[in-house]
Motif scaffolding. Sequence first.
Motif, PDB file in Angstrom:
ATOM      1  N   THR A  30      47.040  45.319  52.097  1.00  0.00           N
ATOM      2  CA  THR A  30      47.219  45.338  50.030  1.00  0.00           C
ATOM      3  C   THR A  30      46.053  44.279  50.283  1.00  0.00           C
ATOM      4  OG1 THR A  30      48.964  45.868  49.570  1.00  0.00           O
ATOM      5  CG2 THR A  30      48.170  44.027  48.572  1.00  0.00           C
ATOM      6  N   PHE A  31      45.661  42.996  51.502  1.00  0.00           N
ATOM      7  CA  PHE A  31      44.323  42.249  50.729  1.00  0.00           C
ATOM      8  C   PHE A  31      43.636  43.079  51.249  1.00  0.00           C
ATOM      9  CE2 PHE A  31      41.825  38.426  52.863  1.00  0.00           C
ATOM     10  CZ  PHE A  31      42.022  38.027  51.394  1.00  0.00           C
ATOM     11  N   TYR A  32      43.053  43.784  52.082  1.00  0.00           N
ATOM     12  CA  TYR A  32      41.651  44.340  52.301  1.00  0.00           C
ATOM     13  C   TYR A  32      41.741  44.822  50.806  1.00  0.00           C
ATOM     14  CZ  TYR A  32      41.573  43.205  57.542  1.00  0.00           C
ATOM     15  OH  TYR A  32      42.086  42.609  58.863  1.00  0.00           O
ATOM     16  N   ARG A  33      42.518  45.569  50.266  1.00  0.00           N
ATOM     17  CA  ARG A  33      41.622  46.509  48.672  1.00  0.00           C
ATOM     18  C   ARG A  33      41.183  45.415  47.959  1.00  0.00           C
ATOM     19  NH1 ARG A  33      47.278  49.338  48.319  1.00  0.00           N
ATOM     20  NH2 ARG A  33      48.247  48.683  50.138  1.00  0.00           N
ATOM     21  N   TRP A  34      42.531  43.908  48.421  1.00  0.00           N
ATOM     22  CA  TRP A  34      41.858  43.327  46.620  1.00  0.00           C
ATOM     23  C   TRP A  34      40.408  43.048  47.217  1.00  0.00           C
ATOM     24  CZ3 TRP A  34      46.047  39.089  46.142  1.00  0.00           C
ATOM     25  CH2 TRP A  34      47.280  39.361  45.571  1.00  0.00           C
ATOM     26  N   MET A  35      40.271  42.498  48.192  1.00  0.00           N
ATOM     27  CA  MET A  35      39.022  42.102  48.995  1.00  0.00           C
ATOM     28  C   MET A  35      37.630  43.150  48.738  1.00  0.00           C
ATOM     29  SD  MET A  35      38.871  38.827  49.815  1.00  0.00           S
ATOM     30  CE  MET A  35      37.572  38.922  50.495  1.00  0.00           C
ATOM     31  N   ARG A  36      38.478  44.576  48.805  1.00  0.00           N
ATOM     32  CA  ARG A  36      36.438  45.725  47.973  1.00  0.00           C
ATOM     33  C   ARG A  36      36.651  45.479  46.717  1.00  0.00           C
ATOM     34  NH1 ARG A  36      40.486  50.447  50.151  1.00  0.00           N
ATOM     35  NH2 ARG A  36      40.328  49.484  52.732  1.00  0.00           N
ATOM     36  N   MET A  37      37.363  45.349  46.146  1.00  0.00           N
ATOM     37  CA  MET A  37      36.718  44.559  44.873  1.00  0.00           C
ATOM     38  C   MET A  37      36.664  43.857  43.752  1.00  0.00           C
ATOM     39  SD  MET A  37      36.837  47.886  43.382  1.00  0.00           S
ATOM     40  CE  MET A  37      37.621  48.632  42.183  1.00  0.00           C
ATOM     41  N   GLU A  38      35.863  43.088  43.128  1.00  0.00           N
ATOM     42  CA  GLU A  38      35.695  41.562  42.654  1.00  0.00           C
ATOM     43  C   GLU A  38      37.226  41.534  41.821  1.00  0.00           C
ATOM     44  OE1 GLU A  38      34.742  38.061  41.858  1.00  0.00           O
ATOM     45  OE2 GLU A  38      33.222  40.200  43.328  1.00  0.00           O
ATOM     46  N   MET A  39      37.804  40.420  42.637  1.00  0.00           N
ATOM     47  CA  MET A  39      39.044  39.773  42.106  1.00  0.00           C
ATOM     48  C   MET A  39      39.037  38.997  40.798  1.00  0.00           C
ATOM     49  SD  MET A  39      41.056  38.795  44.970  1.00  0.00           S
ATOM     50  CE  MET A  39      40.361  38.968  46.991  1.00  0.00           C
ATOM     51  N   SER A  40      40.249  38.878  40.202  1.00  0.00           N
ATOM     52  CA  SER A  40      39.926  37.708  38.262  1.00  0.00           C
ATOM     53  C   SER A  40      40.439  36.933  39.374  1.00  0.00           C
ATOM     54  CB  SER A  40      41.566  38.617  38.096  1.00  0.00           C
ATOM     55  OG  SER A  40      42.823  38.165  38.728  1.00  0.00           O
ATOM     56  N   GLU A  41      39.413  35.757  38.153  1.00  0.00           N
ATOM     57  CA  GLU A  41      39.619  34.361  38.540  1.00  0.00           C
ATOM     58  C   GLU A  41      41.060  34.090  38.692  1.00  0.00           C
ATOM     59  OE1 GLU A  41      37.602  31.975  38.550  1.00  0.00           O
ATOM     60  OE2 GLU A  41      35.960  34.034  38.748  1.00  0.00           O
ATOM     61  N   LYS A  42      42.550  34.673  38.258  1.00  0.00           N
ATOM     62  CA  LYS A  42      43.576  33.923  38.809  1.00  0.00           C
ATOM     63  C   LYS A  42      43.987  34.586  39.883  1.00  0.00           C
ATOM     64  CE  LYS A  42      48.111  34.267  37.439  1.00  0.00           C
ATOM     65  NZ  LYS A  42      49.507  35.248  36.472  1.00  0.00           N
ATOM     66  N   ARG A  43      43.046  35.452  40.712  1.00  0.00           N
ATOM     67  CA  ARG A  43      44.177  36.398  41.672  1.00  0.00           C
ATOM     68  C   ARG A  43      43.122  36.005  42.889  1.00  0.00           C
ATOM     69  NH1 ARG A  43      45.182  42.252  42.682  1.00  0.00           N
ATOM     70  NH2 ARG A  43      46.997  41.829  41.608  1.00  0.00           N
ATOM     71  N   LYS A  44      41.525  34.907  42.586  1.00  0.00           N
ATOM     72  CA  LYS A  44      40.939  34.793  43.395  1.00  0.00           C
ATOM     73  C   LYS A  44      41.366  32.820  43.792  1.00  0.00           C
ATOM     74  CE  LYS A  44      36.561  35.849  42.785  1.00  0.00           C
ATOM     75  NZ  LYS A  44      35.138  36.238  42.162  1.00  0.00           N
ATOM     76  N   GLN A  45      41.904  32.284  42.683  1.00  0.00           N
ATOM     77  CA  GLN A  45      42.326  30.985  43.002  1.00  0.00           C
ATOM     78  C   GLN A  45      43.155  30.930  43.580  1.00  0.00           C
ATOM     79  OE1 GLN A  45      40.879  27.694  42.091  1.00  0.00           O
ATOM     80  NE2 GLN A  45      38.626  29.523  41.347  1.00  0.00           N
ATOM     81  N   GLU A  46      44.514  31.852  43.449  1.00  0.00           N
ATOM     82  CA  GLU A  46      45.166  31.982  44.344  1.00  0.00           C
ATOM     83  C   GLU A  46      45.526  32.141  45.751  1.00  0.00           C
ATOM     84  OE1 GLU A  46      49.564  35.196  44.584  1.00  0.00           O
ATOM     85  OE2 GLU A  46      47.701  35.515  43.488  1.00  0.00           O
ATOM     86  N   VAL A  47      44.409  32.956  46.104  1.00  0.00           N
ATOM     87  CA  VAL A  47      43.892  33.455  47.335  1.00  0.00           C
ATOM     88  C   VAL A  47      43.275  31.772  47.966  1.00  0.00           C
ATOM     89  CG1 VAL A  47      42.074  34.479  48.830  1.00  0.00           C
ATOM     90  CG2 VAL A  47      43.732  36.006  47.338  1.00  0.00           C
ATOM     91  N   ILE A  48      41.815  31.263  47.304  1.00  0.00           N
ATOM     92  CA  ILE A  48      41.517  30.487  47.755  1.00  0.00           C
ATOM     93  C   ILE A  48      43.056  29.534  48.538  1.00  0.00           C
ATOM     94  CG2 ILE A  48      40.290  27.994  46.732  1.00  0.00           C
ATOM     95  CD1 ILE A  48      38.509  30.585  45.676  1.00  0.00           C
ATOM     96  N   THR A  49      43.607  29.207  46.690  1.00  0.00           N
ATOM     97  CA  THR A  49      44.661  27.948  47.221  1.00  0.00           C
ATOM     98  C   THR A  49      45.671  28.631  48.631  1.00  0.00           C
ATOM     99  OG1 THR A  49      44.627  27.683  44.874  1.00  0.00           O
ATOM    100  CG2 THR A  49      46.753  27.027  46.492  1.00  0.00           C
TER     101      THR A  49
END
Length: 65
Positions: A30-49
């Motif tokens: 699932t994480f690999y799939r998320w990385m294939r497309m530009e993430m929403s800012e909310k999801r991106k912040q969750e991953v960065i956290t």
Amino acid sequence: MLNRNMEIRVRRGSIPNWMIAEKLRIHENTFYRWMRMEMSEKRKQEVITVIEEIKEEMKNGGNHQ
């Protein structure tokens, strides 16, 4: 195309994808799939956290769970 989620790629450094996925409580694929497309800012912040939490745990010699 290769610049998708570049901020995450840079911050991740050498942290394995499986470790990030585990902390997010998702499957590694699932994480690999998320990385294939530009993430929403909310999801991106969750991953960065999560990445920052893992880095802090690694710095303190703690377990990543």
